[in-house]
Design a protein around this motif. Structure first.
Motif, short mmCIF file in Angstrom:
data_model
loop_
_atom_site.label_atom_id
_atom_site.label_comp_id
_atom_site.label_asym_id
_atom_site.label_seq_id
_atom_site.Cartn_x
_atom_site.Cartn_y
_atom_site.Cartn_z
N ARG A 1 26.19 29.88 61.13
CA ARG A 1 25.39 31.09 61.39
C ARG A 1 25.27 32.00 60.16
N CYS A 2 26.25 31.95 59.28
CA CYS A 2 26.25 32.84 58.11
C CYS A 2 25.72 32.15 56.86
N ARG A 3 25.22 30.94 57.00
CA ARG A 3 24.82 30.11 55.86
C ARG A 3 23.84 30.82 54.93
N GLU A 4 22.96 31.64 55.47
CA GLU A 4 21.92 32.27 54.66
C GLU A 4 22.48 33.15 53.55
N PHE A 5 23.62 33.79 53.78
CA PHE A 5 24.13 34.69 52.75
C PHE A 5 25.47 34.25 52.15
N LEU A 6 25.97 33.08 52.52
CA LEU A 6 27.21 32.59 51.94
C LEU A 6 26.95 32.02 50.54
N VAL A 7 27.84 32.33 49.60
CA VAL A 7 27.71 31.77 48.26
C VAL A 7 28.18 30.32 48.29
N ALA A 8 27.72 29.56 47.31
CA ALA A 8 28.10 28.15 47.23
C ALA A 8 29.60 28.02 46.96
N GLU A 9 30.29 27.22 47.76
CA GLU A 9 31.72 26.98 47.59
C GLU A 9 31.92 25.63 46.91
N GLU A 10 33.14 25.38 46.45
CA GLU A 10 33.46 24.06 45.91
C GLU A 10 33.18 23.01 46.99
N GLN A 11 32.81 21.82 46.57
CA GLN A 11 32.45 20.78 47.53
C GLN A 11 33.57 20.51 48.53
N LYS A 12 34.80 20.45 48.04
CA LYS A 12 35.93 20.17 48.91
C LYS A 12 36.09 21.27 49.96
N LYS A 13 35.95 22.53 49.48
CA LYS A 13 36.07 23.67 50.39
C LYS A 13 34.94 23.66 51.42
N ALA A 14 33.76 23.34 50.97
CA ALA A 14 32.61 23.31 51.86
C ALA A 14 32.78 22.25 52.94
#
Length: 299
Positions: free
Chosen positions: A185-198
């Motif tokens: 739901r918050c994807r629109e304003f979330l900054v890109a995280e490390e691939q593993k974290k994502a």
């Protein structure tokens, strides 16, 4: 040829008849035939009664309903954008009956009375329509627009004590939302995280409230590496309020909210309690929009 002309004349007169009867037809659609007899000149009040029905439970004290009527009328005139948003809240007769059941006639009569007895009155500030936000209940104190939004155009929208809001219906609510759902739901304003974290998703340690405004609403918070506002978080998750706190749960993030609505301007719950205490609608409006004045316009 004559038949063509005759048909055009008939269509023209039919159009005039429909145009003449349109206000009556709309009034009947919203309130029923008996509710609009003899009220052809009061169609604005008829509409407003339908909007009041959509924005309140209809069982409010009459002075609280009058305060709400003035606020809604002000917003209807303020901008075209606000006008359409508010008109969308107008209930039909069928919707009112479904909402109120056996109290339909009593509540409709009160909404009509509130609209009629405040006819033409709006909130006025610096020779124009005031911005008059409202909400169902605060967390015990309304919010200051300048502090929260940094906007000095509305000095009359300040923090007001509303301790009676703490007794409002559904004032405190607890929501349990899975972390993956929050991320979605918050994807629109979330900054890109490390691939593993994502890929792993968020956990309780990724949510931190960093700042509150002076009324106790979340002003700034962290989701992983993203810094956002409490209002962004509330809107994304469709929470009832941005006055909230976090708790850990094995099933997701537990969020406890206080109040219902954005917290700016008039609290409907406190307005109702003020009316019960004998305050009139002018006093209620001056409490929440101090510095504005009542102004009469032709509807």
């Amino acid at each position: 040829m004559r038949d063509t002309i005759r048909n055009k004349i008939k269509l023209f007169f039919a159009f005039l008849i429909i145009l003449f009867l349109l206000p009556y037809i709309i009034s009947v659609f919203i309130n029923g035939k008996n509710a609009v007899q003899g009220a052809d000149s009061d169609n604005a009040s008829v509409y407003l009664a339908g909007i009041l029905a959509g924005e309140t439970d209809g069982g409010y004290e009459i002075e609280a309903l009058k305060a709400q009527a003035v606020v809604l009328r002000t917003e209807l005139y303020r901008t075209e954008k606000e006008k359409q948003t508010i008109l969308d809240k107008c209930l039909t007769q069928t919707q009112m009956k479904k909402k109120w059941g056996p109290k339909y006639e009593e509540n409709l009569k009160k909404c009509q009375q509130a609209a009629q007895e405040t006819k033409g009155f709006v909130l006025w500030y610096h020779e124009t329509f005031a911005w008059a936000p409202f909400h169902q209940s605060s967390n015990g104190k309304t919010r200051d627009v300048q502090e929260v939004l940094g906007n000095a155009d509305y000095p009359y929208i300040t923090a007001k004590e509303c301790p009676l809001d703490k007794a409002a219906e559904d004032e405190i609510q607890v929501h349990l939302i899975e972390y993956k759902e929050i991320q979605k739901r918050c994807r629109e304003f979330l900054v890109a995280e490390e691939q593993k974290k994502a890929e792993n998703g968020y956990g309780y340690e990724d949510f931190e409230i960093q700042e509150w405004d002076s009324s106790g609403y979340v002003r700034k918070m962290r989701i992983g590496e993203t810094i956002c506002t409490g209002d962004q978080f509330r809107d994304a998750l469709k929470l009832p309020s941005s006055s909230f706190s976090f708790y850990e749960s094995p099933h997701g993030l537990k969020i406890a909210t206080v109040g219902k609505g954005h917290g700016f301007g008039m609290s409907q719950w406190t307005a109702q309690e003020m009316a019960k205490d004998g305050k009139n609608y002018e006093e209620i409006l001056q409490y929440f929009y101090e510095g504005t004045e009542l102004h009469h316009i032709d509807e």
